[in-house]
Scaffold this active site. Structure first.
Site, short mmCIF file in Angstrom:
data_model
loop_
_atom_site.label_atom_id
_atom_site.label_comp_id
_atom_site.label_asym_id
_atom_site.label_seq_id
_atom_site.Cartn_x
_atom_site.Cartn_y
_atom_site.Cartn_z
N ARG A 144 86.15 43.11 -27.72
CA ARG A 144 84.77 42.97 -28.18
C ARG A 144 84.53 43.82 -29.42
O ARG A 144 85.28 44.73 -29.72
CB ARG A 144 83.73 43.28 -27.10
CG ARG A 144 84.02 44.38 -26.17
CD ARG A 144 83.09 44.50 -24.95
NE ARG A 144 81.70 44.26 -25.14
CZ ARG A 144 81.02 43.32 -24.47
NH1 ARG A 144 81.64 42.53 -23.62
NH2 ARG A 144 79.74 43.17 -24.64
N LYS A 172 73.14 44.34 -23.95
CA LYS A 172 71.79 43.77 -23.90
C LYS A 172 70.87 44.61 -23.03
O LYS A 172 69.67 44.68 -23.29
CB LYS A 172 71.86 42.33 -23.40
CG LYS A 172 72.09 41.35 -24.54
CD LYS A 172 72.05 39.92 -24.08
CE LYS A 172 73.39 39.55 -23.51
NZ LYS A 172 73.44 38.17 -23.01
N GLU A 183 74.42 34.47 -21.82
CA GLU A 183 73.45 34.55 -20.72
C GLU A 183 72.08 34.72 -21.38
O GLU A 183 71.93 35.60 -22.22
CB GLU A 183 73.80 35.77 -19.86
CG GLU A 183 73.07 35.81 -18.57
CD GLU A 183 73.42 37.03 -17.73
OE1 GLU A 183 74.49 37.64 -17.95
OE2 GLU A 183 72.60 37.37 -16.88
P1 ATP Z 1 76.10 42.25 -23.09
O1 ATP Z 1 76.91 43.29 -22.44
O2 ATP Z 1 75.62 42.63 -24.45
O3 ATP Z 1 75.01 41.72 -22.23
P2 ATP Z 1 77.57 39.95 -22.45
O4 ATP Z 1 79.02 39.77 -22.65
O5 ATP Z 1 77.11 40.14 -21.07
O6 ATP Z 1 77.11 41.09 -23.41
P3 ATP Z 1 76.86 37.25 -22.83
O7 ATP Z 1 75.55 36.66 -23.16
O8 ATP Z 1 77.42 37.01 -21.48
O9 ATP Z 1 76.72 38.81 -23.08
O10 ATP Z 1 77.91 36.91 -23.95
C1 ATP Z 1 78.15 35.63 -24.44
C2 ATP Z 1 79.50 35.61 -25.09
O11 ATP Z 1 79.55 36.53 -26.16
C3 ATP Z 1 80.59 35.99 -24.11
O12 ATP Z 1 81.67 35.11 -24.28
C4 ATP Z 1 80.93 37.39 -24.50
O13 ATP Z 1 82.26 37.69 -24.21
C5 ATP Z 1 80.65 37.39 -26.00
N1 ATP Z 1 80.31 38.73 -26.43
C6 ATP Z 1 79.31 39.51 -25.98
N2 ATP Z 1 79.32 40.71 -26.56
C7 ATP Z 1 80.37 40.71 -27.43
C8 ATP Z 1 80.92 41.66 -28.34
N3 ATP Z 1 80.40 42.88 -28.47
N4 ATP Z 1 82.00 41.30 -29.06
C9 ATP Z 1 82.51 40.07 -28.94
N5 ATP Z 1 82.06 39.13 -28.11
C10 ATP Z 1 80.99 39.44 -27.35
MG MG Z 2 77.33 38.61 -19.57
#
Ligand code: ATP
Ligand code: MG
Length: 564
Positions: A263, A273, A37
């Site tokens: 994760r 984020k 995102e």
């Molecule tokens: P955040 O909570 O940091 O905003 P998010 O999952 O909402 O993380 P996205 O931009 O939606 O952030 O993530 C893009 C991809 O990266 C998704 O497939 C997500 O599952 C993966 N991802 C995000 N954070 C992690 C993590 N800590 N470990 C492994 N994969 C991750």
């Molecule tokens: Mg997300």
């Protein structure tokens, strides 16, 4: 290629994919996607997902798309899109196709209409609070919304008018009609579309005032792109029944398989984020690329190489068990890489002036020195030696505190790395009693040779005073002083920022580098002998001095050099 990259990794996801290939399940080829995102910079957790998705595509001759999941426009920004692309490329990966979920807004709308026509979606008018109330709890079934049994015609009409902008934010909501008594909360008539006026979407401008929910958008975007394996983190396991329900109920041929993995959580930092945004916005760090941040941009600025980040991601592996990885795991991947690839240099962090009284005034020797002790192919450089040099003040004590002290003491000898053995003859102090200079003598017979008739064990680093490059050096430590700032903040009902490490940055303003570093390129990473690995910052100080960031300390800074 790093060590682990040379051997194909093995994990449960790859086993599933290999079985699918063997069974010819997805006929053509493996297609994965990395779906960030664009609401912040990528962090090391994303790197885990990137290495997995792109790695799988590479290893099975498939492809991996980069897809921006941009259904929350009020939090998103073009800046983040650019940063994400730069970071994925820097990590060493190329996407096959770049997409935005917003490219599919019309298709998504049409699929929503299809669900309405099939009697599988309805326009609800409960407000947010009522919806929560009606949803029930884990122990208690929800109840149906009074608007649930509207006719298809009425729903179609209302949904069209939602799109046309006839209703205010929150006034109406499109929901799937599944099961308000499902033990899985995600199946209790989840929202599909919400109304959002007044936002200008970075891709679609003001074309839409209704936006599809992530849970609706994601499976359909995956299917449109022909994704075979949709790899996501564990918290989406409970969403998988909805993912499958949607793909079973809209007219689309492809049905990707969602597989969840745990994760990455890293100790002494935060990874969400939202929290990283807060650190940036409240000025608690210098920006998204502050070298203390767990972001890819921060790590790059700190001097971590892409190869070492990939290597770390492979070392931690892929599984379904949640844990918190020690910072030491990351640092050892960084060190292993730099130990092999970083050239050696000398830099003095806390300078103490030395005058070598028996060294001829005005004489300069250009010493030929290896750039790397184990890798002759990395070449040599010249280091000037002269009568006045700097050593680190920590390398001199008037009296040795114990037998282990192998540095310089009054009347004692020490070897200057790559140069001569010197002897401390006289200590000069100011009125306050601080040592301001040291007068020494040198043994001219000890260049590249052992001294006659005695053993000199200590070796210290130095730079020629006249030739030294003044620099600022920034020493970084963990951003938080608490291994799990999130967990502790939750437990004690405090702000996670309460656990920031007040000493996470120490700035040394009067350092001296050997002259070979005068024209070091930005982002060059070297080992300052006996001090650690350091990377040249893209910025300079206000008075034009170069800035060097400490990437990571040496594992056993002392033992090694003193042995050899
Ligand atoms: P955040 O909570 O940091 O905003 P998010 O999952 O909402 O993380 P996205 O931009 O939606 O952030 O993530 C893009 C991809 O990266 C998704 O497939 C997500 O599952 C993966 N991802 C995000 N954070 C992690 C993590 N800590 N470990 C492994 N994969 C991750
Ligand atoms: Mg997300």
């Amino acid at each position: 290629m790093s060590q682990a990259e040379e051997n194909k990794p093995s994990n449960f996801i790859r086993h599933i994919i290999e079985a699918d290939i063997a069974a010819n399940k997805n006929a053509a080829k493996v297609v994965t996607r990395f779906p960030p995102e664009p609401n912040g910079y990528l962090h090391i957790g994303h790197a885990k997902s990137i290495v997995l998705n792109f790695g799988v595509a590479q290893d099975y001759q498939g492809s991996c798309n980069l897809r921006f999941d941009d259904t929350n426009p009020h939090k998103e920004d073009e800046e983040f899109i650019d940063a994400i692309k730069a970071d994925v490329e820097w990590l060493g990966f190329n996407w096959s196709e770049q997409h935005f979920a917003s490219d599919y807004f019309q298709k998504l709308y049409d699929f929503a209409v299809e669900l309405i026509e099939k009697g599988l979606a309805y326009v609800d008018e409960l407000n947010a609070e009522q919806i929560r109330e009606y949803r029930g709890t884990l122990k208690q079934a929800g109840k149906n919304s009074p608007y649930r049994d509207r006719s298809v015609e009425e729903n179609l009409d209302l949904f069209k008018r939602m799109r046309a902008g006839e209703f205010a934010d929150g006034e109406k909501l499109l929901r799937a009609k599944i099961d308000m008594a499902s033990p899985n909360m995600n199946m209790r008539d989840p929202a599909l579309y919400r109304i959002r006026h007044g936002v200008v979407h970075h891709q679609t401008g003001t074309e839409w005032c209704i936006y599809p929910m992530y849970d609706f958008t994601h499976p359909i975007s995956d299917a449109i792109e022909g994704i075979t394996h949709s790899l996501c983190t564990l918290e989406f396991a409970d969403h998988r029944p909805l993912y499958d329900w949607l793909l079973d109920n809209v007219s689309i041929d492809c049905h990707p398989q969602q597989i969840e993995f745990s994760r990455l959580n890293l100790q002494y930092t935060v990874m969400s984020k939202r929290k990283l945004t807060q650190l940036v916005e409240e000025g608690l760090v210098e920006g998204w690329d502050d070298p203390r941040m767990p972001t890819i941009a921060g790590m790059r600025r700190r001097g971590y190489s892409a190869a070492s980040i990939r290597e770390f991601c492979l070392r931690i592996g892929i599984s379904k068990s949640e844990n918190s990885v020690e910072m030491g795991m990351l640092e050892s991947a960084i060190r292993d890489d730099l130990n092999e690839h970083a050239e050696r240099r000398m830099a003095v962090l806390h300078p103490l002036k030395i005058v070598i009284e028996n060294y001829p005034q005005g004489q300069i020797e250009e010493l030929d020195v290896d750039n790397h002790p184990q890798q002759p192919e990395m070449g040599k450089r010249k280091i000037p030696f002269a009568r006045e040099i700097y050593i680190d003040e920590e390398d001199f004590l008037e009296v040795a505190p114990n037998k282990k002290f192998k540095r310089l003491v009054a009347g004692g000898e020490v070897r200057l790395r790559n140069a001569y053995v010197i002897k401390a003859e006289e200590v000069i102090k100011n009125e306050q009693g601080d040592i301001i200079e040291l007068r020494c003598s040198y043994d001219a017979a000890t260049l590249g040779a052992n001294p006659e008739g005695r053993k000199v064990k200590g070796v210290i680093h130095w730079v020629s005073a006249e030739h030294a490059v003044p620099a600022e050096i920034r020493l970084y430590d963990r951003l938080f002083s608490e291994p799990s700032p999130d967990a502790r903040a939750n437990k004690e009902d405090r702000a996670f920022t309460d656990f920031l490490n007040p000493d996470s940055l120490r700035t040394l303003t009067h350092c001296y580098l050997e002259p070979a570093l005068a024209d070091a390129e930005k982002a060059m990473t070297v080992q300052f002998e006996r001090e650690g690995y350091f990377c040249k910052d893209p910025a300079t100080t206000s008075d034009g001095k170069p800035i060097w960031n400490r990437t990571v300390t040496l594992r056993d800074s002392w033992a090694k050099l003193e042995k050899g």
